[in-house]
Design a protein around this motif. Structure first.
Motif: not given
Length: 227
Positions: A6-13, A23-26, A28-32
């Motif tokens: 699952t391709n993820i975008a993180i948006v936070d200022d 770093n944490y989500l990277s 996790q299995k199946g998360i990119n």
């Protein structure tokens, strides 16, 4: 056969929070993690060339408020799922966000595992049901009751009520069709008919109505009215 991540975008200022979450989500299995952005302008420009499945966004971003950001995302990238990750517990605001098209709302005070579960849920084209989600659905119940009293709506039949219960149980149109011995197109037609009958514009609108009218059994996987 390997499953695509699952391709993820993180948006936070907040850079420290954003990088820590990445770093944490990277791990996790199946998360990119494919995008890390500080504001919506940066995100929207990068989404044009970066296939993304889920956007995790803060509610308060530079330049746009949460609802404006969600509406922009829904307009330009309809296939991308939106998870809001915020410290705010303003149920009125969260209810509006649900109407605008988010797929889940997670508090920054929740456990990290809850966010991973939410990502996996919405990546399967389902809404992420948690306590905040349910409370936000209930939030405008009294206003809806007064509105419907002034403008009474046609009652739903038992099959329509059953379909609302199955939607709450996260059944797909195919699963609903199998349960009710209908064709998929018939289920799609009935869902649209329900929306028109009750004046709903989305699945969230259907669920709000079903909760208000005590049609769905929250907390139970089996059909039935709330007691």
């Amino acid at each position: 056969m390997p499953i695509n991540p699952t391709n993820i975008a993180i948006v936070d200022d907040h850079a420290l929070f954003r990088k820590t979450l990445k770093n944490y989500l990277s791990e996790q299995k199946g998360i990119n993690i494919v995008i890390e952005a500080a504001d919506m302008r940066d995100l929207l420009s990068r989404l044009q060339n970066t296939p993304t499945d889920v956007v995790i966004m803060d509610l308060f971003l530079p330049g746009l408020n949460g609802n404006e950001a969600v509406k922009t995302m829904r307009s330009e990238y309809q296939g991308v799922k939106i998870l809001v990750l915020s410290m705010s517990l303003d149920l009125d605001l969260i209810s509006d966000l649900l109407d605008s098209g988010i797929h889940g709302y997670i508090s920054k005070s929740d456990e990290p595992e809850n966010l991973v579960q939410a990502i996996r849920t919405v990546s399967e084209n389902q809404l992420y049901h948690n306590k905040i989600f349910t409370e936000a659905l209930y939030w405008n119940k009294q206003n809806n009751i007064r509105s419907h009293a002034e403008n009474p709506l046609a009652p739903l039949n038992e099959r329509e009520k059953k379909i609302l219960q199955l939607i709450w149980e996260e059944k797909s149109n195919k699963e609903i069709a199998d349960d009710l011995f209908l064709g998929i197109r018939s289920v799609e037609k009935i869902r649209q008919d329900i929306k028109e009958k009750i004046g709903a514009k989305s699945t969230i609108g259907l669920l709000k109505y079903a909760i208000e009218k005590r049609i769905i059994g929250i907390g139970s996987r089996s059909p039935g009215l709330i007691r």
